[in-house]
Design a protein around this motif. Structure first.
Motif, PDB file in Angstrom:
ATOM      1  N   ASN A 182      -1.659   1.203  -5.176  1.00  0.00           N
ATOM      2  CA  ASN A 182      -2.956   1.501  -4.569  1.00  0.00           C
ATOM      3  C   ASN A 182      -4.047   0.507  -4.959  1.00  0.00           C
ATOM      4  OD1 ASN A 182      -3.641   2.156  -7.189  1.00  0.00           O
ATOM      5  ND2 ASN A 182      -3.816   4.369  -6.817  1.00  0.00           N
ATOM      6  N   GLN A 240       4.283   5.046  -3.730  1.00  0.00           N
ATOM      7  CA  GLN A 240       3.436   6.221  -3.882  1.00  0.00           C
ATOM      8  C   GLN A 240       2.108   5.851  -4.533  1.00  0.00           C
ATOM      9  OE1 GLN A 240       4.306   9.184  -2.675  1.00  0.00           O
ATOM     10  NE2 GLN A 240       6.365   8.506  -2.069  1.00  0.00           N
ATOM     11  N   ASP A 241       1.060   6.556  -4.117  1.00  0.00           N
ATOM     12  CA  ASP A 241      -0.250   6.380  -4.718  1.00  0.00           C
ATOM     13  C   ASP A 241      -0.159   6.680  -6.212  1.00  0.00           C
ATOM     14  OD1 ASP A 241      -2.921   6.059  -5.164  1.00  0.00           O
ATOM     15  OD2 ASP A 241      -3.574   7.681  -3.858  1.00  0.00           O
ATOM     16  N   ARG A 280      -5.180  -0.164  -8.051  1.00  0.00           N
ATOM     17  CA  ARG A 280      -5.947   0.184  -9.250  1.00  0.00           C
ATOM     18  C   ARG A 280      -5.008   0.649 -10.359  1.00  0.00           C
ATOM     19  NH1 ARG A 280      -8.061   2.658  -5.042  1.00  0.00           N
ATOM     20  NH2 ARG A 280      -7.281   4.692  -5.737  1.00  0.00           N
ATOM     21  N   LYS A 328       0.861  -1.182   0.000  1.00  0.00           N
ATOM     22  CA  LYS A 328       0.000   0.000   0.000  1.00  0.00           C
ATOM     23  C   LYS A 328       0.901   1.237   0.000  1.00  0.00           C
ATOM     24  CE  LYS A 328      -0.458  -0.056   5.055  1.00  0.00           C
ATOM     25  NZ  LYS A 328      -1.423  -0.127   6.190  1.00  0.00           N
ATOM     26  N   PRO A 329       0.388   2.344  -0.486  1.00  0.00           N
ATOM     27  CA  PRO A 329       1.194   3.572  -0.465  1.00  0.00           C
ATOM     28  C   PRO A 329       1.656   3.890   0.955  1.00  0.00           C
ATOM     29  CG  PRO A 329      -0.756   3.871  -1.838  1.00  0.00           C
ATOM     30  CD  PRO A 329      -0.919   2.549  -1.143  1.00  0.00           C
TER      31      PRO A 329
END
Length: 447
Positions: free
Chosen positions: A275, A248-249, A277, A199-200
């Motif tokens: 993220n 990073q997102d 997606r 995850k970010p």
């Protein structure tokens, strides 16, 4: 131990076909990390392939002559050292446990080898692979030559034993394939775990730790190679190591990692969004790489050549580069021009696969070494046969540059699987690792 004994017998038979002689095969030396500690020990792959023996300070000697022999030299039993370093088989126990005709202490090499080399026609040895043993071999040969007045002769020819063994290792038997399937399954589970945990805000090294946890949890002693965990622009560095970069997102994460199990390697790469997606631009390039991999795997079957899969992947990738504007058709020409001139290498600069086995980049020639039909130029690429195992790993790597659409900048994607050639096609041994966009997003959404 029957498989190992059968391999030694096969090598002796090949030595006999070349006139006989003596083969000398050492295991790997211990490597010191500093003045009072060694790195975790890992035996030589070929030595293990012939013996199943994992202790350091060991040498196999095979004699192909009037009396064929397989002999092991290893460390003696030493109860005091075993307190500090663990169990040692010792020569007597090792001979029985590993099916050798004879076994001696490693310290007896200098006394026994000149006797074994005397009056033998040839030496089978990988000259240059072990400098310390090279010096010993020269000393043994010199000692034999000093007996010439007594009518004793030294080997008059030498053969590189590596070539014979590499060809043997190229074709995996059922027991080897079973281990490789299990190694691939463990590694696939590690990749799935990394996707679930990512995850970010996390560091690359934290994702690397999740891989190592899953490897060890299922009985793997080591990663098969230094894992690559690369986020964002780092994914465009082919041999990047997991560092302190923060996920990073909106960025992709590329993981190239595999465990070693019972001395056999796995090698899997997956790329996924931090993220969970994929963006439209990431989706476009990911589907392109996935299509290239499907085409490459479809080209793997008996009778095809090693490079057929690469050629199939390059054709798909090159067309995609033209379609997306990564390559400007007004400058590079047609698809055939792109392939002929190698323009695709701006974004795809490596081969689509390599042999896989006891070493992650395993032994074995990639071209037909015994081909006599080619006159000048390169020999034809190797024909695939059942039992060969290889990776299939197309990719695309887009660094910022003038003329390249910005939406693709710093996107690095590679998809890699472990494949065995079967009697009628190919088996993807690492298929348990999520690979489609739908599967990856569903897994990350459900964590």
């Amino acid at each position: 131990m029957s498989s190992y004994a059968a391999r030694r017998a096969s090598l002796i038979a090949q030595m006999q076909a070349r006139g006989g002689g003596v083969a000398i095969l050492p295991t790997a030396p211990e490597v010191h990390r500093n003045s009072d500690a060694e790195y975790p020990y890992r035996h030589d792959s070929t030595f293990y392939y012939l013996s199943g023996f994992v202790e350091p300070e060991a040498v196999i000697v095979l004699v192909a002559g009037k009396k064929n022999q397989s002999i092991l030299f290893c460390r003696e039993k030493n109860s005091e050292r075993e307190i500090w370093e663990g169990f040692r088989h010792g020569p007597d126990n090792a001979r029985e446990a590993f099916g050798f005709d004879a076994a001696f202490p490693i310290d007896a090499l200098d006394a026994i080898l000149p006797k074994l080399l005397a009056d033998q026609p040839a030496l089978f040895y990988a000259l240059g692979s072990n400098s310390a043993l090279d010096a010993q071999v020269q000393g043994w040969l010199k000692k034999v030559r000093t007996q010439s007045r007594a009518g004793i002769t030294a080997p008059s020819s030498a053969h590189d034993v590596s070539g014979l063994l590499n060809e043997m290792r190229l074709i995996k038997d059922d027991s080897e394939l079973a281990i490789m399937r299990r190694a691939a399954t463990i590694s696939a589970e590690a990749h799935a775990r990394a996707m679930r945990m990512a995850k970010p805000g996390l560091h690359e090294y934290q994702i690397d730790a999740e891989l190592l946890h899953e490897f060890r949890r299922h009985g793997s002693d080591f990663p098969a190679y230094t894992s690559i965990v690369a986020t964002g622009a780092n994914a465009c560095v082919l041999h990047y190591r997991a560092g302190a970069t923060v996920l990073q997102d909106g960025d992709l994460v590329l993981i190239d990692a595999g465990c070693e199990l019972d001395s056999y390697a796995s090698d899997i790469t997956r790329t996924f969004p931090a993220n969970g997606r994929f963006t439209p631009a990431q989706t476009t390039l990911y589907e392109l790489v996935l299509a290239a991999q499907h085409a490459a795997i479809a080209a793997i079957r008996p009778g095809q050549r090693f490079m057929d899969g690469h050629d199939a992947a390059v054709r798909i990738l090159s067309q995609g580069m033209l379609d997306t504007g990564l390559l400007d058709a007004n400058k590079v020409g047609t698809l055939d021009d792109v392939i002929t001139n190698g323009d695709y290498r701006h974004f795809y600069m490596h081969r689509t696969g390599h042999w896989l086995g006891m070493d992650v980049h395993d032994v074995g020639e990639y071209r037909e070494v015994n081909d006599t039909t080619s006159e000048g130029g390169d020999k034809p690429w190797r024909i695939l046969h059942p039992g060969m195992t290889l990776t299939v790993e197309p990719g695309i790597y887009v660094r910022p540059a003038p003329g390249i659409p910005e939406q693709y900048w710093n996107i690095g994607i590679r998809i890699e699987d472990d494949v065995a050639v079967t009697a009628d096609g190919a088996e993807v041994m690492s298929s348990a690792a999520p690979k489609t966009i739908a599967d990856i997003e569903a897994m990350m959404r459900n964590t």
